[in-house]
Design a protein around this motif. Structure first.
Motif, PDB file in Angstrom:
ATOM      1  N   THR A   1      81.044  78.213-111.014  1.00 22.77           N
ATOM      2  CA  THR A   1      81.628  78.002-112.337  1.00 22.77           C
ATOM      3  C   THR A   1      82.799  78.955-112.552  1.00 22.77           C
ATOM      4  O   THR A   1      83.045  79.855-111.746  1.00 22.77           O
ATOM      5  CB  THR A   1      80.581  78.221-113.444  1.00 22.77           C
ATOM      6  N   ASP A   2      83.504  78.769-113.650  1.00 21.15           N
ATOM      7  CA  ASP A   2      84.659  79.616-113.965  1.00 21.15           C
ATOM      8  C   ASP A   2      84.273  81.084-114.095  1.00 21.15           C
ATOM      9  O   ASP A   2      85.077  81.971-113.802  1.00 21.15           O
ATOM     10  CB  ASP A   2      85.326  79.152-115.267  1.00 21.15           C
ATOM     11  N   ASP A   3      83.023  81.360-114.540  1.00 20.04           N
ATOM     12  CA  ASP A   3      82.602  82.752-114.690  1.00 20.04           C
ATOM     13  C   ASP A   3      82.000  83.335-113.406  1.00 20.04           C
ATOM     14  O   ASP A   3      81.519  84.459-113.387  1.00 20.04           O
ATOM     15  CB  ASP A   3      81.627  82.907-115.859  1.00 20.04           C
ATOM     16  N   GLY A   4      82.028  82.538-112.307  1.00 15.44           N
ATOM     17  CA  GLY A   4      81.566  83.043-111.017  1.00 15.44           C
ATOM     18  C   GLY A   4      80.104  82.782-110.709  1.00 15.44           C
ATOM     19  O   GLY A   4      79.638  83.095-109.612  1.00 15.44           O
ATOM     20  N   SER A   5      79.359  82.205-111.633  1.00 17.71           N
ATOM     21  CA  SER A   5      77.952  81.908-111.340  1.00 17.71           C
ATOM     22  C   SER A   5      77.853  80.638-110.497  1.00 17.71           C
ATOM     23  O   SER A   5      78.754  79.808-110.481  1.00 17.71           O
ATOM     24  CB  SER A   5      77.143  81.778-112.632  1.00 17.71           C
ATOM     25  N   ILE A   6      76.735  80.517-109.793  1.00 19.17           N
ATOM     26  CA  ILE A   6      76.525  79.377-108.904  1.00 19.17           C
ATOM     27  C   ILE A   6      75.541  78.413-109.557  1.00 19.17           C
ATOM     28  O   ILE A   6      74.478  78.827-110.022  1.00 19.17           O
ATOM     29  CB  ILE A   6      75.983  79.829-107.534  1.00 19.17           C
ATOM     30  N   ILE A   7      75.908  77.138-109.564  1.00 17.98           N
ATOM     31  CA  ILE A   7      75.017  76.085-110.054  1.00 17.98           C
ATOM     32  C   ILE A   7      74.628  75.235-108.852  1.00 17.98           C
ATOM     33  O   ILE A   7      75.487  74.739-108.120  1.00 17.98           O
ATOM     34  CB  ILE A   7      75.703  75.205-111.118  1.00 17.98           C
TER      35      ILE A   7
END
Length: 139
Positions: free
Chosen positions: A120-126
């Motif tokens: 995601t844009d904030d660097g978290s992984i989905i």
């Protein structure tokens, strides 16, 4: 140490397109005002023991069309299937499970966990699982 390739899950899908159970029996095209194809949805309807079931096999929407176009496409096809007396619509997805849940589908089978991922844009992984989903209609 185990090599990365030995820790991977291989997903292989073999489809016999000549199988009459999966040959498309409905197609909905998404076109713009000039008649240019921007997406579509197709699948098949089968009758088993007097009850009609659908399998949605292909869903495609160009990335540049408004996000609401995908919802409109899906809702239009689901309305059509319900009018045709379909009891249940089924599909498989690797990335759109959340979208289908919003329009009433439920996961019936989880085939491969964490098959796909995105950052995601904030660097978290989905992570996304390969799932089979169904939507029941009251007919």
């Amino acid at each position: 140490k185990v090599p990365d390739w030995k820790r991977c899950t291989l997903y292989l899908e073999a489809v016999n397109e000549q199988d009459e159970k999966i040959q498309p029996t409905f197609v909905l095209k998404l076109t713009d005002e000039k008649g240019i194809l921007n997406g579509g949805m197709c699948g098949s309807v089968r009758e088993i023991h007097g009850e009609r079931f659908a399998y949605i096999s292909t869903v495609v929407v160009d990335s540049y069309v408004p996000k609401s176009a995908g919802s409109l496409l899906a809702i239009t096809v689901l309305d059509y299937l319900k009018q045709e007396g379909v009891k249940c619509a089924n599909l498989g997805t690797q990335t759109a499970g959340r979208f289908y849940e919003k329009i009433g589908f439920s996961i019936t089978h989880r085939i491969v966990k964490k098959l796909r991922s995105r950052i995601t844009d904030d660097g978290s992984i989905i992570f996304n699982d390969l799932v089979i989903m169904a939507k029941m209609f009251s007919v």
